[in-house]
Design a protein around this motif. Structure first.
Motif, PDB file in Angstrom:
ATOM      1  N   ARG A  11      19.756   4.999  -1.045  1.00 17.94           N
ATOM      2  CA  ARG A  11      20.722   5.165  -2.139  1.00 17.94           C
ATOM      3  C   ARG A  11      20.439   6.449  -2.914  1.00 17.94           C
ATOM      4  NH1 ARG A  11      19.825  -0.386  -3.467  1.00 17.94           N
ATOM      5  NH2 ARG A  11      18.844   0.252  -5.428  1.00 17.94           N
ATOM      6  N   THR A  45      23.116   9.328  -3.489  1.00 15.44           N
ATOM      7  CA  THR A  45      23.468   9.711  -4.858  1.00 15.44           C
ATOM      8  C   THR A  45      23.293  11.211  -5.068  1.00 15.44           C
ATOM      9  OG1 THR A  45      22.860   7.529  -5.732  1.00 15.44           O
ATOM     10  CG2 THR A  45      22.927   9.349  -7.300  1.00 15.44           C
ATOM     11  N   PRO A  64      32.918   5.563  -1.748  1.00 14.11           N
ATOM     12  CA  PRO A  64      33.471   4.721  -2.806  1.00 14.11           C
ATOM     13  C   PRO A  64      32.413   3.937  -3.573  1.00 14.11           C
ATOM     14  CG  PRO A  64      33.894   3.741  -0.659  1.00 14.11           C
ATOM     15  CD  PRO A  64      33.330   5.103  -0.408  1.00 14.11           C
ATOM     16  N   ASP A  65      31.288   3.627  -2.891  1.00 13.48           N
ATOM     17  CA  ASP A  65      30.226   2.852  -3.532  1.00 13.48           C
ATOM     18  C   ASP A  65      28.901   3.195  -2.872  1.00 13.48           C
ATOM     19  OD1 ASP A  65      29.492   0.397  -5.340  1.00 13.48           O
ATOM     20  OD2 ASP A  65      28.563  -0.036  -3.389  1.00 13.48           O
ATOM     21  N   ARG A  70      25.838   1.840  -3.082  1.00 12.71           N
ATOM     22  CA  ARG A  70      25.076   0.713  -2.535  1.00 12.71           C
ATOM     23  C   ARG A  70      25.635   0.266  -1.178  1.00 12.71           C
ATOM     24  NH1 ARG A  70      21.663  -3.152  -4.673  1.00 12.71           N
ATOM     25  NH2 ARG A  70      22.026  -2.334  -6.776  1.00 12.71           N
ATOM     26  N   THR A  71      26.946   0.148  -1.102  1.00 11.42           N
ATOM     27  CA  THR A  71      27.571  -0.249   0.160  1.00 11.42           C
ATOM     28  C   THR A  71      27.322   0.800   1.236  1.00 11.42           C
ATOM     29  OG1 THR A  71      29.296  -1.476  -1.008  1.00 11.42           O
ATOM     30  CG2 THR A  71      29.758  -0.859   1.272  1.00 11.42           C
TER      31      THR A  71
END
Length: 205
Positions: free
Chosen positions: A143, A147, A158-159, A161-162
């Motif tokens: 992550r 990031t 979009p996310d 974590r996913t």
């Protein structure tokens, strides 16, 4: 016991004595073939060329053998990811290298990786928690890389974590289908997956 071609000889170099390492190798083969619950301590000891009682000299129970295998596999993959993140400030280079190595590890060591990744529910609660913590730390590092890539404008997801879970899931799944006759070779497969992952993360070169 002669090491199986599916089990690289460099597994568990820190495990001593050799008898304990032989038992772990025999357990991996048995767990991968029969499943954890269908494997007995006698199966493991016999495959390692020992008496059933010999297993208890090195491990208090069958579950302890599984824990040793699972913890070692997760520790080694975590260390690999930690090393990649520390060595690469550029998120694209970090993700490329991370995926290359993660996928190649799961291909080259597909038998042990299959046991490490897919027999988690058989672990006793305390041991399960240790392994889950290692997995969370690994996911956290992935992550972090994603990031950094998003912040630098190199990735669009979009996310986070996913996306991190998707990256790791792709590598883990290699152990499910890879075999010694599979093509391409682990290193080549790693490079191919790295390109797919970078595209998935929205990177355009």
């Amino acid at each position: 016991m002669t090491p199986s071609p599916a089990l690289p000889e460099d597994l568990w170099p820190d495990v001593r004595p050799d008898a304990a390492r032989r038992l772990m190798a025999a357990a991996v083969e048995s767990f991968a073939t029969r499943g954890y619950h269908a494997t007995t301590t006698r199966d493991i000891a016999t495959a390692a060329g020992m008496s059933p009682a010999a297993l208890y000299v090195h491990f208090p129970a069958k579950s302890a053998v599984l824990f040793a295998i699972s913890r070692s596999g997760h520790e080694r993959t975590l260390a690999m990811v930690e090393g990649v993140v520390a060595d690469h400030e550029d998120p694209v280079a970090a993700m490329r290298t991370l995926v290359e190595r993660f996928v190649a590890w799961h291909a080259k060591r597909h038998v042990v990786a299959r046991v490490v990744q897919h027999e988690l529910d058989a672990l006793p609660p305390a041991d399960y928690q240790v392994v889950i913590d290692l997995r969370r730390r690994t996911e956290g590092l992935v992550r972090t890389v994603i990031t950094r890539g998003v912040d630098a404008g190199a990735f669009t997801v979009p996310d986070v974590r996913t996306a991190a879970r998707a990256v790791l899931s792709l590598g883990i799944d290699v152990a499910r289908w890879y075999s010694p006759t599979s093509k391409p070779a682990p290193a080549v497969l790693g490079r191919q997956y790295a390109e797919l992952v970078l595209a998935m993360l929205g990177h355009t070169s």
